[in-house]
Scaffold this motif. Sequence first.
Motif, PDB file in Angstrom:
ATOM      1  N   ARG A 112      13.169  10.902 -80.788  1.00  0.00           N
ATOM      2  CA  ARG A 112      12.270   9.964 -81.466  1.00  0.00           C
ATOM      3  C   ARG A 112      11.580  10.733 -82.571  1.00  0.00           C
ATOM      4  O   ARG A 112      11.097  11.854 -82.356  1.00  0.00           O
ATOM      5  N   GLU A 144       6.079   2.906 -76.029  1.00  0.00           N
ATOM      6  CA  GLU A 144       6.609   2.074 -77.106  1.00  0.00           C
ATOM      7  C   GLU A 144       5.509   1.235 -77.751  1.00  0.00           C
ATOM      8  O   GLU A 144       4.676   0.654 -77.069  1.00  0.00           O
ATOM      9  N   GLY A 145       5.524   1.181 -79.087  1.00  0.00           N
ATOM     10  CA  GLY A 145       4.637   0.302 -79.832  1.00  0.00           C
ATOM     11  C   GLY A 145       3.198   0.741 -79.956  1.00  0.00           C
ATOM     12  O   GLY A 145       2.376   0.006 -80.486  1.00  0.00           O
TER      13      GLY A 145
END
Length: 171
Positions: A65, A102-103
Motif C-alpha cells: 500500500r 481502509e478509508g
Amino acid sequence: GSDGRIVFWPRAGTAPERIVAAHKAPIAGLAVSPDGRLVASASWDRTVAVTPVGAMTAAGAGAARVFEGHADNVNGVAFLPDGRAVVSAGYDATLRLWPLGEGEAPSILTLPAPLNAVAVAPDGEIVAAGADGALHFVARSGGGLTTRERLDVMPGPVVALAITADGSRLA
C-alpha cells in the motif's frame, strides 16, 4: 536502497528471498511492524509504502500500500506499538500518522523545521528529529497529533533516532 528497492534477506544464506520495487527514488527509512508481518518504507519520492512480509511465501499476502501526501522527501517511518498505523517524518516539516484501516484519513502535524527521522516509544509517544537540531515530542490526542514538548539538543540537524525497547532512553 538508493534504487528504491527493498531486499529481503534470510538470516542465513547469501541470496535474497525477495526484492520489491517499492519506490521510484531512494529509500531513506525502514520499519518492521510489531507483529513482523509488515515493512514500512520512507522514500525521497515523497511516499510511504507498507509491504506485507508474508508476500514472500507461497501463500502470498498482497501488494504494497502506498501513501501519498508529503510535499517533499520522506526521511523516516515507524509503526505505532499496536501496529494499526504508521507515522512518517518528511522534509516538508510534517509528521503524518497513516492509519492502516481502509478509508481512514491521515492526521497531519506541521512542525517548525524539516524532519529527518522519527521514533515511537512503547507507550505510543512519538519523537521527531528536526533539521533545526531539536527533538519534537508528540502525543496522539483525539485521533490527531499534538506537540507536547520541544527539546533543543544540538546546533545542527538531528538525522537519526533510536529508542530502547522499554522507552527509557532515546539516542
